[in-house]
Design a protein around this motif. Structure first.
Motif, PDB file in Angstrom:
ATOM      1  N   LEU A  25       0.844  -1.192   0.000  1.00 42.61           N
ATOM      2  CA  LEU A  25       0.000   0.000   0.000  1.00 42.61           C
ATOM      3  C   LEU A  25       0.883   1.247   0.000  1.00 42.61           C
ATOM      4  O   LEU A  25       1.663   1.464   0.926  1.00 42.61           O
ATOM      5  N   VAL A  26       0.743   2.059  -1.022  1.00 48.43           N
ATOM      6  CA  VAL A  26       1.552   3.274  -1.174  1.00 48.43           C
ATOM      7  C   VAL A  26       0.625   4.481  -1.209  1.00 48.43           C
ATOM      8  O   VAL A  26      -0.420   4.463  -1.870  1.00 48.43           O
ATOM      9  N   LEU A  27       0.997   5.526  -0.476  1.00 51.92           N
ATOM     10  CA  LEU A  27       0.211   6.755  -0.480  1.00 51.92           C
ATOM     11  C   LEU A  27       0.373   7.446  -1.830  1.00 51.92           C
ATOM     12  O   LEU A  27       1.423   8.005  -2.143  1.00 51.92           O
ATOM     13  N   LYS A  28      -0.674   7.398  -2.648  1.00 50.03           N
ATOM     14  CA  LYS A  28      -0.616   7.914  -4.014  1.00 50.03           C
ATOM     15  C   LYS A  28      -0.906   9.409  -4.078  1.00 50.03           C
ATOM     16  O   LYS A  28      -0.303  10.135  -4.864  1.00 50.03           O
ATOM     17  N   GLU A  87      -6.568   1.203  -3.597  1.00 51.76           N
ATOM     18  CA  GLU A  87      -7.653   0.304  -3.203  1.00 51.76           C
ATOM     19  C   GLU A  87      -8.165   0.605  -1.794  1.00 51.76           C
ATOM     20  O   GLU A  87      -9.207   0.088  -1.389  1.00 51.76           O
ATOM     21  N   ASN A  88      -7.439   1.406  -1.044  1.00 53.56           N
ATOM     22  CA  ASN A  88      -7.840   1.773   0.318  1.00 53.56           C
ATOM     23  C   ASN A  88      -7.684   3.276   0.501  1.00 53.56           C
ATOM     24  O   ASN A  88      -6.946   3.932  -0.237  1.00 53.56           O
ATOM     25  N   GLU A  89      -8.391   3.812   1.483  1.00 50.28           N
ATOM     26  CA  GLU A  89      -8.232   5.225   1.788  1.00 50.28           C
ATOM     27  C   GLU A  89      -8.402   5.453   3.284  1.00 50.28           C
ATOM     28  O   GLU A  89      -8.996   4.631   3.994  1.00 50.28           O
ATOM     29  N   ILE A  90      -7.847   6.568   3.755  1.00 46.42           N
ATOM     30  CA  ILE A  90      -8.000   6.995   5.140  1.00 46.42           C
ATOM     31  C   ILE A  90      -8.549   8.418   5.122  1.00 46.42           C
ATOM     32  O   ILE A  90      -8.086   9.260   4.348  1.00 46.42           O
ATOM     33  N   VAL A  91      -9.532   8.671   5.974  1.00 45.57           N
ATOM     34  CA  VAL A  91     -10.164   9.984   6.049  1.00 45.57           C
ATOM     35  C   VAL A  91      -9.857  10.609   7.408  1.00 45.57           C
ATOM     36  O   VAL A  91     -10.067   9.988   8.459  1.00 45.57           O
ATOM     37  N   LEU A  92      -9.350  11.859   7.386  1.00 47.71           N
ATOM     38  CA  LEU A  92      -9.012  12.591   8.600  1.00 47.71           C
ATOM     39  C   LEU A  92      -9.766  13.913   8.628  1.00 47.71           C
ATOM     40  O   LEU A  92     -10.197  14.424   7.586  1.00 47.71           O
ATOM     41  N   ILE A 136       3.748  11.768   0.331  1.00 51.29           N
ATOM     42  CA  ILE A 136       3.238  11.035  -0.827  1.00 51.29           C
ATOM     43  C   ILE A 136       4.356  10.164  -1.408  1.00 51.29           C
ATOM     44  O   ILE A 136       5.491  10.611  -1.573  1.00 51.29           O
ATOM     45  N   GLY A 137       4.015   8.910  -1.689  1.00 51.95           N
ATOM     46  CA  GLY A 137       4.988   7.958  -2.231  1.00 51.95           C
ATOM     47  C   GLY A 137       5.500   6.960  -1.218  1.00 51.95           C
ATOM     48  O   GLY A 137       6.131   5.963  -1.588  1.00 51.95           O
ATOM     49  N   LEU A 138       5.209   7.199   0.064  1.00 52.19           N
ATOM     50  CA  LEU A 138       5.634   6.253   1.101  1.00 52.19           C
ATOM     51  C   LEU A 138       4.667   5.083   1.189  1.00 52.19           C
ATOM     52  O   LEU A 138       3.465   5.232   0.965  1.00 52.19           O
ATOM     53  N   ASN A 139       5.190   3.904   1.563  1.00 54.15           N
ATOM     54  CA  ASN A 139       4.279   2.786   1.815  1.00 54.15           C
ATOM     55  C   ASN A 139       3.697   2.917   3.220  1.00 54.15           C
ATOM     56  O   ASN A 139       4.133   3.749   4.022  1.00 54.15           O
ATOM     57  N   LEU A 140       2.720   2.103   3.515  1.00 48.90           N
ATOM     58  CA  LEU A 140       1.953   2.240   4.754  1.00 48.90           C
ATOM     59  C   LEU A 140       2.827   2.128   5.992  1.00 48.90           C
ATOM     60  O   LEU A 140       2.643   2.872   6.960  1.00 48.90           O
ATOM     61  N   PHE A 141       3.819   1.226   5.974  1.00 46.69           N
ATOM     62  CA  PHE A 141       4.640   1.002   7.162  1.00 46.69           C
ATOM     63  C   PHE A 141       5.609   2.153   7.397  1.00 46.69           C
ATOM     64  O   PHE A 141       5.827   2.574   8.539  1.00 46.69           O
ATOM     65  N   ASP A 142       6.204   2.686   6.323  1.00 47.68           N
ATOM     66  CA  ASP A 142       7.095   3.843   6.469  1.00 47.68           C
ATOM     67  C   ASP A 142       6.301   5.062   6.923  1.00 47.68           C
ATOM     68  O   ASP A 142       6.776   5.853   7.754  1.00 47.68           O
ATOM     69  N   LEU A 143       5.105   5.210   6.381  1.00 48.08           N
ATOM     70  CA  LEU A 143       4.226   6.306   6.790  1.00 48.08           C
ATOM     71  C   LEU A 143       3.903   6.204   8.275  1.00 48.08           C
ATOM     72  O   LEU A 143       3.962   7.191   9.016  1.00 48.08           O
TER      73      LEU A 143
END
Length: 262
Positions: free
Chosen positions: A112-115, A131-136, A150-157
Motif C-alpha cells: 500500500l503506497v500513499l498515491k 484500493e484503500n483510503e484513510i479519512v481525517l 506522498i509515495g511512502l508505503n503504509l509502514f514507512d508512513l
C-alpha cells in the motif's frame, strides 16, 4: 588436525543441532560417535562450555542441552529470514505450524503506497492508497505535512506518524492494518508464550511496530521464546508474516519445508 577453537565450536554446534532435531540431550559418547573426537577431549570441552553458561544439564545423569542464551545467539547468526516466502496452501501452513507449535500472524499493507491526498471542502483530508483510503479531519498544517509523505508505503508512513505523534492518523493506520489481517494460526500457542493477557498483543498487527529488528527475544517475548518477521507472498498477496514460538524450535527446517511446498 582440528584446531582447539574449531573443536569447541563443532561440539557446541553439534549439541545445538542435535537438540533442535531430536529434542534430546546429548552426551560425550554420542558426540564421540558423530564427531570422531575422543570422548575424554569432549568431556573437557563440555565442562568449559558449561562453565561459560552455553550448555546445561537438565539432570545430573543426563546429557547436555544448549542454554537459552546459546539459542538466542544461534538464531541471530543462523536464522534464514532474508529470502521471501511464497505460500500457496494455507492448510499446509496450518498443519506445519501446529506440528512445530508455532504461532503465525499474516497481514498485508506492504504494497500500500500513499498515491495522493485530497482536501475535501476544508472538512476532511483523504489519503488515497488506490484500493484503500484513510479519512481525517482537515487542518491546514496536517494537509501540508502529509503532502510531503506522498509515495511512502503504509509502514514507512506509520513510522513517521508515530515519531511526530500524529495520533489520529496513527489510529486510522492501525485500523486499516487490522482490516488487512489475512490469517492467524495457532492462537493457543500465542497464549502459551505468555500465560496471561499479554498474549493479545500478538493477535494485533500493531505488534509489527515492536519489530524494529526482524528478530526479537526479550522483552517482547517471555524468556525462552522468540519471534521473527519475514516478507512473503500469501495466496497471491504481498504480506508480512510474524512467527513466534520456543527458541528450541527448528525454524530453518520449518522455513525450508514452506519453500519446498511453494
Amino acid at each position: 588436525m582440528i584446531k582447539v577453537e574449531d573443536k569447541r565450536e563443532l561440539i557446541l554446534k553439534s549439541i545445538i543441532e542435535t537438540y533442535l532435531s531430536d529434542n534430546t540431550p546429548i552426551g560425550s559418547n554420542e558426540l564421540n560417535s558423530s564427531l570422531c573426537i575422543p570422548a575424554s577431549t569432549i568431556r573437557v570441552y563440555l565442562k568449559k562450555l558449561s562453565d561459560e553458561g552455553l550448555i546445561t544439564q537438565i539432570h545430573i545423569s543426563s546429557g547436555r542441552i544448549p542454554t537459552i542464551l546459546t539459542m538466542q545467539n544461534y538464531w541471530r547468526n543462523e536464522l534464514d529470514i532474508d529470502s521471501e516466502l511464497d505460500i500457496k496452501n494455507e492448510i499446509f501452513l496450518y498443519h506445519l505450524l501446529k506440528e512445530y507449535k508455532i504461532y503465525c500472524l499474516v497481514y498485508g499493507g506492504r504494497d500500500l503506497v500513499l498515491k495522493e491526498i485530497f482536501n475535501l471542502n476544508d472538512k476532511f483530508i483523504i489519503l488515497d492508497f488506490e484500493e484503500n483510503e484513510i479519512v481525517l479531519k482537515y487542518n491546514s498544517q496536517g494537509f501540508d505535512f502529509l503532502k510531503t509523505l506522498i509515495g511512502l508505503n503504509l509502514f514507512d508512513l506509520e513510522n513517521i506518524v508515530l515519531k511526530v505523534k500524529f495520533v489520529e492518523l496513527a489510529q486510522k493506520i492501525s485500523n486499516l492494518k487490522q482490516s488487512l489481517v489475512y490469517s492467524k494460526i495457532n492462537e493457543q500457542r500465542a497464549y502459551q508464550i505468555y500465560q496471561n493477557d499479554e498474549f493479545a498483543k500478538l493477535l494485533d498487527c500493531t505488534v509489527d511496530r515492536k519489530f524494529n529488528k526482524n528478530l526479537q527475544f526479550e522483552p517482547l517475548f517471555k524468556k525462552g521464546f522468540m519471534g521473527f518477521k519475514i516478507n512473503a507472498q500469501f495466496l497471491g498477496k504481498s504480506v508480512n508474516i510474524i512467527f513466534a514460538g520456543s527458541v528450541y524450535t527448528d525454524y530453518n527446517k520449518v522455513l525450508k519445508q514452506i519453500k519446498e511446498a511453494a
